[in-house]
Design a protein around this motif. Sequence first.
Motif, PDB file in Angstrom:
ATOM      1  N   TRP A 121       0.824  -1.199   0.000  1.00  0.00           N
ATOM      2  CA  TRP A 121       0.000   0.000   0.000  1.00  0.00           C
ATOM      3  C   TRP A 121       0.866   1.261   0.000  1.00  0.00           C
ATOM      4  CZ3 TRP A 121      -4.885   1.805  -0.386  1.00  0.00           C
ATOM      5  CH2 TRP A 121      -5.921   0.853  -0.474  1.00  0.00           C
ATOM      6  N   GLN A 125       0.093   1.175  -4.119  1.00  0.00           N
ATOM      7  CA  GLN A 125      -1.259   1.712  -4.266  1.00  0.00           C
ATOM      8  C   GLN A 125      -1.334   3.220  -3.996  1.00  0.00           C
ATOM      9  OE1 GLN A 125      -0.734  -1.351  -3.158  1.00  0.00           O
ATOM     10  NE2 GLN A 125      -2.529  -2.685  -3.348  1.00  0.00           N
ATOM     11  N   CYS A 126      -0.720   3.673  -2.894  1.00  0.00           N
ATOM     12  CA  CYS A 126      -0.813   5.098  -2.556  1.00  0.00           C
ATOM     13  C   CYS A 126      -0.172   5.992  -3.619  1.00  0.00           C
ATOM     14  CB  CYS A 126      -0.194   5.350  -1.179  1.00  0.00           C
ATOM     15  SG  CYS A 126      -1.221   4.730   0.180  1.00  0.00           S
ATOM     16  N   SER A 224      -9.226  -2.803   0.047  1.00  0.00           N
ATOM     17  CA  SER A 224      -8.186  -3.324  -0.848  1.00  0.00           C
ATOM     18  C   SER A 224      -8.785  -3.864  -2.140  1.00  0.00           C
ATOM     19  CB  SER A 224      -7.387  -4.420  -0.139  1.00  0.00           C
ATOM     20  OG  SER A 224      -6.638  -3.885   0.930  1.00  0.00           O
ATOM     21  N   VAL A 227      -9.823  -0.787  -4.339  1.00  0.00           N
ATOM     22  CA  VAL A 227      -8.683  -0.036  -4.863  1.00  0.00           C
ATOM     23  C   VAL A 227      -7.896  -0.858  -5.876  1.00  0.00           C
ATOM     24  CG1 VAL A 227      -6.456   0.995  -4.238  1.00  0.00           C
ATOM     25  CG2 VAL A 227      -8.494   1.480  -2.867  1.00  0.00           C
ATOM     26  N   ASP A 228      -7.666  -2.131  -5.578  1.00  0.00           N
ATOM     27  CA  ASP A 228      -6.882  -2.965  -6.502  1.00  0.00           C
ATOM     28  C   ASP A 228      -7.589  -3.115  -7.849  1.00  0.00           C
ATOM     29  OD1 ASP A 228      -4.908  -3.248  -4.663  1.00  0.00           O
ATOM     30  OD2 ASP A 228      -5.370  -5.316  -4.110  1.00  0.00           O
ATOM     31  N   LEU A 231      -7.339   0.247  -9.726  1.00  0.00           N
ATOM     32  CA  LEU A 231      -6.009   0.519 -10.277  1.00  0.00           C
ATOM     33  C   LEU A 231      -5.660  -0.427 -11.420  1.00  0.00           C
ATOM     34  CD1 LEU A 231      -4.007   1.272  -6.999  1.00  0.00           C
ATOM     35  CD2 LEU A 231      -4.757   2.896  -8.749  1.00  0.00           C
ATOM     36  N   LEU A 247      -0.078  -5.561  -8.659  1.00  0.00           N
ATOM     37  CA  LEU A 247      -1.463  -5.350  -8.224  1.00  0.00           C
ATOM     38  C   LEU A 247      -2.252  -6.658  -8.250  1.00  0.00           C
ATOM     39  CD1 LEU A 247      -2.321  -1.976 -10.012  1.00  0.00           C
ATOM     40  CD2 LEU A 247      -2.121  -2.343  -7.550  1.00  0.00           C
ATOM     41  N   HIS A 250      -1.265  -8.730  -5.230  1.00  0.00           N
ATOM     42  CA  HIS A 250      -1.888  -8.229  -4.001  1.00  0.00           C
ATOM     43  C   HIS A 250      -3.380  -8.540  -3.981  1.00  0.00           C
ATOM     44  CE1 HIS A 250      -3.516  -5.189  -1.139  1.00  0.00           C
ATOM     45  NE2 HIS A 250      -2.417  -5.519  -0.469  1.00  0.00           N
TER      46      HIS A 250
END
Length: 349
Positions: A121, A125-126, A224, A227-228, A231, A247, A250
Motif C-alpha cells: 500500500w 497503491q498510494c 483493498s 482499490v486494486d 487501479l 497489483l 496483491h
Amino acid sequence: MASSCLRALQQQQLAESDSDDELLLSTAADLSEENDRSAMALSPSSRTHRGNNGHRSRLRTRSDVQEVIRFMEGEEEDMGSPSAKTETEAPAANTTCWDNLDPRLLPVVLTVSLLCSAICWFFLQCPLLSENGMGPLHVLRAGAAMPFVLAFGLMAFASQVDPGMVPEGYPDLAIERSYKSSQFPRRIRRYDHFCRWLLNGIGLYNHREFFLLLMVFTVMVTGSLIVDVYLLAAFFRPEHWVVECLLAAHLTYVVVFAYGLLPIVRLHVAFVSRNELANEWKDDLNYVVDDLEAGTSKWVGELDIEEFNDKFDTFRYDPTRNRWDKGWHMNCYLFWCVPRWDKHQMGEF
C-alpha cells in the motif's frame, strides 16, 4: 500465661480451619472437573462430532459452521466422546495447508502477510492513487496506515492479554459460561474459543477486541478489493505490466484473506446478536431437532449417538433454550457496554 496459651490455641484452630477450607475447595474442584468429563463422555456433542464435510464459504448447515470453527481453533483436543466416530469409521476431515503447519507459526504468517500488504500500500497503491489525482501522497499514506496500525494493536492486545482466567484462590465452581481449557491453568470466564491465529483464548477480557479486529480486517479487505480492481483497470496498458503483476498479486492475497475471514465474521456477528458463545455452540446447549410428523421439538442432547450424527445438519437454534438471549438489541448492548475489567465481574451476562 493463661492468655498467651489461649491465643496460641485460637491461632492453631484458625490455621486448621483455613487448611480444611482449602482441602474442601480443592476436592470440590476435582469433583467438578470429573463431573464435566463424565457428562461429556455420556452425551453426544458437536464438540466431538465427525460427520459431514462442511464448506466454510457457505455457512448454510451446521457442518459448515463446524468447519469455520475448526479453521479458527484447529482440531478439538478431546476426542473421548462416544459421538466421535472411530478412526476407521470417520471420514477424513477437510484439511487445509494451515493444518500442516506448526501452530506457533500461524501468528507469524498472519503478521508477515499484513506487513507485506502494508508495504505494498505504501509504495504501490498510494503513489498510484496520488498519480491518478486521488489526493496528496502523504494524506493517502496516513489513511492507509490507520487500519494497519489499529489491526496490529488489536492483535497484540488480544494475543497477549489474560483472556479472563478466574483469579487465583477464587472458587470458580459456580461461574456460568466459564470453561477449563487445557491451554490455561485456570478456568476462563465467558469463554468463547481458542484462536490458533493469535495463540490465545478468547474470553471475558479480549472478546470485544477480537470482534473489533474482525471488523478492521473486513474494512481492510473491502478497501483493498475496491482499490486494486480500480487501479488494475486504470493502468491496464502493456507498458505498465510490472505494476499490473504486483497489483494482481496483491489482489490474489486479498481474495485468499477474504475467503478465510468473511465466514468467521458472519459467524461471530450471529453469535453476538443472539448472545451465544462458540463454546456453547459446540455443547449444543441451545439447539433442537424438529419432529415434523409429531409437530414437536427435542433437545439434541437427548438424541442417541446414531440419530445425533444423522440429523446433525438439521439442528435448529431455539432462543427459548438460551436464557442469555435478550433480543439482538439488548444482546449487542450487553456485549459492548457491560464493564468487564472489574475484579468481581464473572462474565455471567
